[in-house]
Design an enzyme around this catalytic site. Structure first.
Site, PDB file in Angstrom:
ATOM      1  N   ASP A  39       0.848  -1.186   0.000  1.00  0.00           N
ATOM      2  CA  ASP A  39       0.000   0.000   0.000  1.00  0.00           C
ATOM      3  C   ASP A  39       0.891   1.246   0.000  1.00  0.00           C
ATOM      4  O   ASP A  39       1.905   1.304   0.686  1.00  0.00           O
ATOM      5  CB  ASP A  39      -0.919  -0.006   1.231  1.00  0.00           C
ATOM      6  N   GLU A 105     -12.314   3.386  -1.342  1.00  0.00           N
ATOM      7  CA  GLU A 105     -11.838   4.495  -2.176  1.00  0.00           C
ATOM      8  C   GLU A 105     -11.563   4.067  -3.609  1.00  0.00           C
ATOM      9  O   GLU A 105     -11.772   4.844  -4.541  1.00  0.00           O
ATOM     10  CB  GLU A 105     -10.544   5.082  -1.594  1.00  0.00           C
ATOM     11  N   HIS A 110     -10.319  -5.301  -3.700  1.00  0.00           N
ATOM     12  CA  HIS A 110      -9.001  -5.575  -3.110  1.00  0.00           C
ATOM     13  C   HIS A 110      -9.188  -5.949  -1.656  1.00  0.00           C
ATOM     14  O   HIS A 110     -10.154  -5.523  -1.016  1.00  0.00           O
ATOM     15  CB  HIS A 110      -8.081  -4.357  -3.214  1.00  0.00           C
ATOM     16  N   HIS A 112      -6.948  -5.805   2.028  1.00  0.00           N
ATOM     17  CA  HIS A 112      -5.759  -5.320   2.727  1.00  0.00           C
ATOM     18  C   HIS A 112      -5.246  -6.455   3.605  1.00  0.00           C
ATOM     19  O   HIS A 112      -6.047  -7.133   4.270  1.00  0.00           O
ATOM     20  CB  HIS A 112      -6.113  -4.153   3.642  1.00  0.00           C
TER      21      HIS A 112
HETATM   22  P1  AMP Z   1      -9.883   1.285   0.202  1.00  0.00           P
HETATM   23  O1  AMP Z   1     -10.314   2.391   1.103  1.00  0.00           O
HETATM   24  O2  AMP Z   1     -10.114  -0.072   0.804  1.00  0.00           O
HETATM   25  O3  AMP Z   1     -10.437   1.427  -1.190  1.00  0.00           O
HETATM   26  O4  AMP Z   1      -8.296   1.409   0.125  1.00  0.00           O
HETATM   27  C1  AMP Z   1      -7.591   1.835  -0.986  1.00  0.00           C
HETATM   28  C2  AMP Z   1      -6.110   1.753  -0.630  1.00  0.00           C
HETATM   29  O5  AMP Z   1      -5.371   1.922  -1.810  1.00  0.00           O
HETATM   30  C3  AMP Z   1      -5.633   2.808   0.373  1.00  0.00           C
HETATM   31  O6  AMP Z   1      -5.086   2.163   1.509  1.00  0.00           O
HETATM   32  C4  AMP Z   1      -4.584   3.583  -0.426  1.00  0.00           C
HETATM   33  O7  AMP Z   1      -3.482   3.992   0.372  1.00  0.00           O
HETATM   34  C5  AMP Z   1      -4.162   2.578  -1.483  1.00  0.00           C
HETATM   35  N1  AMP Z   1      -3.617   3.139  -2.705  1.00  0.00           N
HETATM   36  C6  AMP Z   1      -4.122   4.147  -3.449  1.00  0.00           C
HETATM   37  N2  AMP Z   1      -3.341   4.381  -4.518  1.00  0.00           N
HETATM   38  C7  AMP Z   1      -2.320   3.477  -4.453  1.00  0.00           C
HETATM   39  C8  AMP Z   1      -1.176   3.206  -5.276  1.00  0.00           C
HETATM   40  N3  AMP Z   1      -0.906   3.908  -6.396  1.00  0.00           N
HETATM   41  N4  AMP Z   1      -0.334   2.214  -4.901  1.00  0.00           N
HETATM   42  C9  AMP Z   1      -0.585   1.499  -3.771  1.00  0.00           C
HETATM   43  N5  AMP Z   1      -1.639   1.704  -2.966  1.00  0.00           N
HETATM   44  C10 AMP Z   1      -2.489   2.686  -3.299  1.00  0.00           C
END
Ligand code: AMP
Length: 129
Positions: A39, A105, A110, A112
């Site tokens: 991340d 977001e 995905h 985590h």
């Molecule tokens: P979510 O709220 O579950 O959709 O989490 C999206 C995650 O994607 C967040 O923890 C962000 O920090 C991560 N994220 C966003 N852009 C990138 C990127 N380019 N590379 C790696 N992680 C990312």
């Protein structure tokens, strides 16, 4: 603004772009079903994202419509990533956000994987009702 987690897949989302190699990622694992990478804003010493290679908006979309092979491949890969990261001894947490109330977001399904320290309770404690 959190996504709804349902609806049309957006090919311009950041994880679609990572899968196409248009933007870089710190890859930790890849097989025919998934890509896993660190991340960009880690919330634990280990914070890795595992994403399916196909175009699923959220866990709702994935669980309803992905093939059994893809679902099995995805979850086996989640376990394999945690094992590769040496998290099985101390433990880890797997989390998937779906839609607005979970603050999803990125509109590409995905999970985590968090680890590397005690993670506390799974949700902030509050009194409901
Ligand atoms: P979510 O709220 O579950 O959709 O989490 C999206 C995650 O994607 C967040 O923890 C962000 O920090 C991560 N994220 C966003 N852009 C990138 C990127 N380019 N590379 C790696 N992680 C990312």
């Amino acid at each position: 603004m959190p996504v709804k987690g349902l609806g049309e897949y957006d090919d311009h989302n950041v994880f679609a772009r990572i899968l196409r190699g248009e933007i870089p990622s710190r890859k930790v694992y890849e097989d025919e079903w998934v890509l896993a990478f660190h991340d960009i804003a880690p919330q634990a010493p280990v914070h890795v994202l595992v994403i399916p290679k196909k175009r699923w908006v959220s866990i709702a979309d994935f669980s309803a419509r992905a093939s059994e092979g893809e679902i099995a491949g995805f979850w086996r890969a989640v376990g394999a990533v945690a094992r590769q990261l040496d998290l099985e001894g101390t433990g880890y947490r797997v989390l998937a956000n779906m839609g607005e109330h979970a603050s999803q977001e990125v509109p590409h399904f995905h999970v985590h994987i968090f680890g590397g320290r005690p993670l506390g309770r799974m949700l902030e404690r509050r009194t409901e009702g």
